[in-house]
Write a protein that holds these residues in place. Structure first.
Motif, PDB file in Angstrom:
ATOM      1  N   GLY A   1     -37.161  42.504  20.464  1.00  0.00           N
ATOM      2  CA  GLY A   1     -38.279  42.569  21.406  1.00  0.00           C
ATOM      3  C   GLY A   1     -38.295  41.406  22.378  1.00  0.00           C
ATOM      4  O   GLY A   1     -38.837  41.513  23.485  1.00  0.00           O
ATOM      5  N   GLU A   2     -37.658  40.286  21.980  1.00  0.00           N
ATOM      6  CA  GLU A   2     -37.643  39.110  22.854  1.00  0.00           C
ATOM      7  C   GLU A   2     -36.899  39.352  24.158  1.00  0.00           C
ATOM      8  O   GLU A   2     -37.021  38.570  25.099  1.00  0.00           O
ATOM      9  CB  GLU A   2     -37.008  37.921  22.115  1.00  0.00           C
ATOM     10  N   VAL A   3     -36.135  40.443  24.209  1.00  0.00           N
ATOM     11  CA  VAL A   3     -35.383  40.758  25.426  1.00  0.00           C
ATOM     12  C   VAL A   3     -36.312  40.929  26.622  1.00  0.00           C
ATOM     13  O   VAL A   3     -35.907  40.731  27.773  1.00  0.00           O
ATOM     14  CB  VAL A   3     -34.528  42.023  25.208  1.00  0.00           C
ATOM     15  N   PHE A   4     -37.582  41.270  26.366  1.00  0.00           N
ATOM     16  CA  PHE A   4     -38.539  41.471  27.450  1.00  0.00           C
ATOM     17  C   PHE A   4     -39.201  40.169  27.906  1.00  0.00           C
ATOM     18  O   PHE A   4     -39.869  40.148  28.941  1.00  0.00           O
ATOM     19  CB  PHE A   4     -39.645  42.436  27.008  1.00  0.00           C
ATOM     20  N   PHE A   5     -39.026  39.091  27.129  1.00  0.00           N
ATOM     21  CA  PHE A   5     -39.814  37.879  27.380  1.00  0.00           C
ATOM     22  C   PHE A   5     -38.997  36.626  27.671  1.00  0.00           C
ATOM     23  O   PHE A   5     -39.437  35.765  28.428  1.00  0.00           O
ATOM     24  CB  PHE A   5     -40.714  37.587  26.162  1.00  0.00           C
ATOM     25  N   VAL A   6     -37.834  36.490  27.048  1.00  0.00           N
ATOM     26  CA  VAL A   6     -37.100  35.225  27.076  1.00  0.00           C
ATOM     27  C   VAL A   6     -35.799  35.393  27.860  1.00  0.00           C
ATOM     28  O   VAL A   6     -34.950  36.210  27.504  1.00  0.00           O
ATOM     29  CB  VAL A   6     -36.793  34.744  25.635  1.00  0.00           C
ATOM     30  N   GLU A   7     -35.656  34.612  28.920  1.00  0.00           N
ATOM     31  CA  GLU A   7     -34.509  34.742  29.829  1.00  0.00           C
ATOM     32  C   GLU A   7     -33.173  34.646  29.094  1.00  0.00           C
ATOM     33  O   GLU A   7     -32.277  35.463  29.325  1.00  0.00           O
ATOM     34  CB  GLU A   7     -34.573  33.656  30.915  1.00  0.00           C
TER      35      GLU A   7
ATOM     36  N   ALA B   1     -48.359  42.129  31.539  1.00  0.00           N
ATOM     37  CA  ALA B   1     -47.172  42.365  32.367  1.00  0.00           C
ATOM     38  C   ALA B   1     -46.525  41.058  32.792  1.00  0.00           C
ATOM     39  O   ALA B   1     -45.289  40.904  32.720  1.00  0.00           O
ATOM     40  CB  ALA B   1     -47.549  43.197  33.587  1.00  0.00           C
ATOM     41  N   ASN B   2     -47.337  40.098  33.220  1.00  0.00           N
ATOM     42  CA  ASN B   2     -46.802  38.850  33.753  1.00  0.00           C
ATOM     43  C   ASN B   2     -46.236  37.931  32.685  1.00  0.00           C
ATOM     44  O   ASN B   2     -45.567  36.949  32.998  1.00  0.00           O
ATOM     45  CB  ASN B   2     -47.876  38.125  34.561  1.00  0.00           C
ATOM     46  N   ALA B   3     -46.498  38.263  31.418  1.00  0.00           N
ATOM     47  CA  ALA B   3     -45.886  37.508  30.327  1.00  0.00           C
ATOM     48  C   ALA B   3     -44.461  37.974  30.051  1.00  0.00           C
ATOM     49  O   ALA B   3     -43.744  37.354  29.268  1.00  0.00           O
ATOM     50  CB  ALA B   3     -46.736  37.642  29.067  1.00  0.00           C
ATOM     51  N   THR B   4     -44.049  39.066  30.715  1.00  0.00           N
ATOM     52  CA  THR B   4     -42.719  39.629  30.500  1.00  0.00           C
ATOM     53  C   THR B   4     -41.824  39.390  31.719  1.00  0.00           C
ATOM     54  O   THR B   4     -42.280  38.911  32.762  1.00  0.00           O
ATOM     55  CB  THR B   4     -42.794  41.143  30.236  1.00  0.00           C
ATOM     56  N   LEU B   5     -40.566  39.782  31.576  1.00  0.00           N
ATOM     57  CA  LEU B   5     -39.606  39.659  32.670  1.00  0.00           C
ATOM     58  C   LEU B   5     -39.618  40.881  33.581  1.00  0.00           C
ATOM     59  O   LEU B   5     -39.019  40.857  34.656  1.00  0.00           O
ATOM     60  CB  LEU B   5     -38.185  39.495  32.097  1.00  0.00           C
ATOM     61  N   VAL B   6     -40.310  41.945  33.176  1.00  0.00           N
ATOM     62  CA  VAL B   6     -40.231  43.207  33.908  1.00  0.00           C
ATOM     63  C   VAL B   6     -40.721  43.089  35.355  1.00  0.00           C
ATOM     64  O   VAL B   6     -40.064  43.596  36.272  1.00  0.00           O
ATOM     65  CB  VAL B   6     -40.990  44.318  33.153  1.00  0.00           C
ATOM     66  N   PRO B   7     -41.860  42.423  35.629  1.00  0.00           N
ATOM     67  CA  PRO B   7     -42.322  42.356  37.025  1.00  0.00           C
ATOM     68  C   PRO B   7     -41.417  41.551  37.953  1.00  0.00           C
ATOM     69  O   PRO B   7     -41.594  41.576  39.170  1.00  0.00           O
ATOM     70  CB  PRO B   7     -43.700  41.685  36.904  1.00  0.00           C
TER      71      PRO B   7
ATOM     72  N   GLU C   1     -37.391  45.655  14.698  1.00  0.00           N
ATOM     73  CA  GLU C   1     -37.288  45.243  13.298  1.00  0.00           C
ATOM     74  C   GLU C   1     -36.763  43.816  13.135  1.00  0.00           C
ATOM     75  O   GLU C   1     -36.894  43.231  12.060  1.00  0.00           O
ATOM     76  CB  GLU C   1     -36.322  46.178  12.550  1.00  0.00           C
ATOM     77  N   HIS C   2     -36.164  43.266  14.174  1.00  0.00           N
ATOM     78  CA  HIS C   2     -35.457  41.997  14.029  1.00  0.00           C
ATOM     79  C   HIS C   2     -36.034  40.939  14.967  1.00  0.00           C
ATOM     80  O   HIS C   2     -36.419  41.243  16.096  1.00  0.00           O
ATOM     81  CB  HIS C   2     -33.972  42.173  14.350  1.00  0.00           C
ATOM     82  N   ALA C   3     -36.078  39.709  14.489  1.00  0.00           N
ATOM     83  CA  ALA C   3     -36.474  38.564  15.314  1.00  0.00           C
ATOM     84  C   ALA C   3     -35.222  37.749  15.640  1.00  0.00           C
ATOM     85  O   ALA C   3     -34.445  37.402  14.737  1.00  0.00           O
ATOM     86  CB  ALA C   3     -37.485  37.693  14.576  1.00  0.00           C
ATOM     87  N   TRP C   4     -35.029  37.463  16.909  1.00  0.00           N
ATOM     88  CA  TRP C   4     -33.833  36.753  17.364  1.00  0.00           C
ATOM     89  C   TRP C   4     -33.670  35.414  16.644  1.00  0.00           C
ATOM     90  O   TRP C   4     -32.583  35.070  16.169  1.00  0.00           O
ATOM     91  CB  TRP C   4     -33.934  36.545  18.874  1.00  0.00           C
TER      92      TRP C   4
END
Length: 531
Positions: A279-285, A479-485, A247-250
């Motif tokens: 949601g940015e937790v998955f993408f931005v260090e 997948a590679n756009a995220t921090l998960v891999p 619901e929230h944008a950082w």
């Protein structure tokens, strides 16, 4: 030999619903399960403390309003015994038991290209000739048992993945628990007050969130049942198949507001901080680090400055949410008990199990009466690779997935006509979904694909090579756009030596995946060959 239209592998959440749907089409169908009764995960995992970490009222079938409303959960996050009773309730209401064979393990499934049918063998001597082979074996159903010396232990050794219904008597015993993932956490927090002495062997620390698990009375049950239409319209389209979404944008929040939001969601006592926070937790260090540090601070405070506990239990080398996030209830406080020891095996690994107990690499021996192993699974692929599955030209699924893990939408594999799959890699159901949400959607898609095939006068459906290539490329791009891999976990098969490294779960979101599946069917199955 028995002749059927479809064989369903498994009688858990997916298998029961798949059996019901195919039977409703008038197909001759039978489900097979190695367990002694229905339930899948909830039959095997009877370990102390086993329970949902999805809210009970969303971990349900949504295809029948009366089926939904006629069952009442006693808690927000019910425990295994109640979950198993619910599975029996569903089975009996739908009269499924007569078409399920329990205590039976499928050992091989070979495709006869000339006849366009599968020949399925079981360990009970059954031979089944079937048009469709549908796997509902589950994504966490192939346990790992790879510690040397397991058979040598002179005490009682149990795996959480096959915990005895009666369970070992732990009162006053010296007990060792190996593993601090979601299962290990549930076991440890439950048995610590019962055992004589508990020693926990921890390798990979976990971020965790406290569970708030209120009891549900009639008013609470009426509340969630009144939301049936709302939940049915919402749950299948969120990112994770839960009722809540991001619901929230950082960037839209001040630092103070971010802290307020994190605190508010943390206090919800659910997985909301992971699946509906930022949601940015998955993408931005930087954002990942900020949220991770928020959770670390909460954990450090509960560990009361004990540096050994903090070093062993608080993650620092990966970000919050890039691994499975467990819910817990008083888990960290267990380590302040006088009868509990914590052994860090990250740099001093378990070497073997000996008759007396567990020996570490440096030769230290810990002696036990009971050892409980919460050592994980060969996720996503393991259930099928442990069966001799062979497609066209005698190709082996175990060999192919041993080289590269590939599927089309997690619903099928090129080279294996009429093998239709749930809870295998490259779909959200491999890890990133409330399981009932995704398994309902996948079984409904499979049922629709079979119905459409028959309506069009065709007999086989198989992913094309080009379609599979396109789906794998799409999956990898997301997948590679995220921090998960960038992490090391069972999400990438890292816990299984030699397993190809690939994010097992589709990370584009449950709602997005559903739409892509619906588009595939509506478009006439363009990435599948139908003959």
């Amino acid at each position: 030999m028995t002749e059927l239209d479809a064989v369903v592998l498994g009688a858990g959440v997916a298998g029961l619903y798949q059996l019901h749907q195919l039977r409703e089409q008038g197909l001759r169908v039978k489900a097979f399960d190695a367990a002694g009764d229905v339930g899948g995960t909830w039959w095997w995992n009877r370990y102390p403390g086993a329970r949902f970490d999805s809210e009970g009222y969303i971990y349900q079938y949504l295809f029948d309003e009366k089926l939904y409303k006629d069952w009442s959960w006693s808690q927000k996050f019910p425990g295994q015994p109640e979950i198993e009773r619910w599975m029996h309730y569903v089975t009996d209401r739908l009269d499924l038991r007569k078409d399920i064979q329990f205590g039976t393990r499928i050992t091989s499934a070979h495709y006869d290209e000339g006849r366009g049918r599968w020949l399925v063998h079981t360990d009970q001597g059954d031979v089944i000739d079937t048009q469709f082979f549908v796997s509902c074996a589950g994504m966490l159903s192939a346990p790992l048992r790879n510690i040397p010396g397991i058979e040598s232990f002179s005490g009682q050794l149990v795996f959480t993945s096959a915990y005895p219904a009666e369970g070992p008597d732990l009162a006053g015993k010296r007990v060792g628990v190996v593993g601090v993932g979601a299962t290990g956490i549930q076991v440890i927090q439950t048995i610590a007050s019962e055992v004589g002495h508990l020693t926990v062997f921890a390798r990979t620390p976990q971020y965790m969130l406290p569970m708030k698990n209120p009891t549900y009375g009639p008013e609470d049950q009426d509340w969630y049942k009144s939301r049936f239409e709302e939940l049915k319209a919402t749950i299948p389209y969120t990112f994770s198949g839960f009722e809540y979404d991001f619901e929230h944008a950082w960037a839209d929040c001040s630092p103070e507001r971010r802290q307020e939001i994190l605190e508010e969601i943390y206090q919800d006592g659910s997985l909301k901080l992971w699946l509906a926070g930022f949601g940015e937790v998955f993408f931005v260090e930087e954002i990942s680090e900020a949220v991770s540090e928020f959770v670390r601070d909460k954990m450090r405070a509960r560990l009361r400055g004990d540096q050994h506990l903090i070093d062993t239990l608080v993650p620092t080398d990966y970000g919050f949410g890039t691994h499975r996030v467990p819910l817990e209830n008083g888990y960290l406080e267990v380590y302040h008990q006088d009868n509990v020891d914590l052994v860090n095996v990250r740099d001093n690994a378990i070497a073997q199990i000996r008759p007396e107990g567990i020996e570490l690499a440096d030769g230290t021996l810990h002696e036990f009466d009971v050892i409980i192993l919460a050592t994980g699974f060969d996720a996503g692929t393991g259930a099928l690779t442990r069966i001799d599955v062979r497609g066209r030209d005698n190709r082996s699924l175990a060999e192919e997935w041993g080289q590269d893990i590939r599927t089309t939408m997690g619903l099928g594999k090129h080279g294996y006509p009429n093998l239709l799959t749930t809870a295998v890699p490259l779909a959200p159901s491999a890890a990133l979904c409330n399981m009932t949400t995704c398994l309902q959607q996948q079984t409904e898609w499979i049922s629709g694909a079979i119905r459409d095939l028959k309506a069009d006068g065709k007999t086989t459906i198989e992913p094309t090579a080009e379609g599979e290539d396109a789906w794998v490329a799409h999956h990898e791009e997301l997948a590679n756009a995220t921090l998960v891999p960038k992490t090391t976990s069972w999400y990438l098969g890292s816990n299984v030596p030699g397993k190809p490294r690939r994010l097992l779960s589709y990370i584009g979101g449950v709602g997005t995946y559903r739409q892509k599946c619906e588009d595939e069917a509506a478009g006439g199955y363009p990435t599948f060959s139908r003959t």
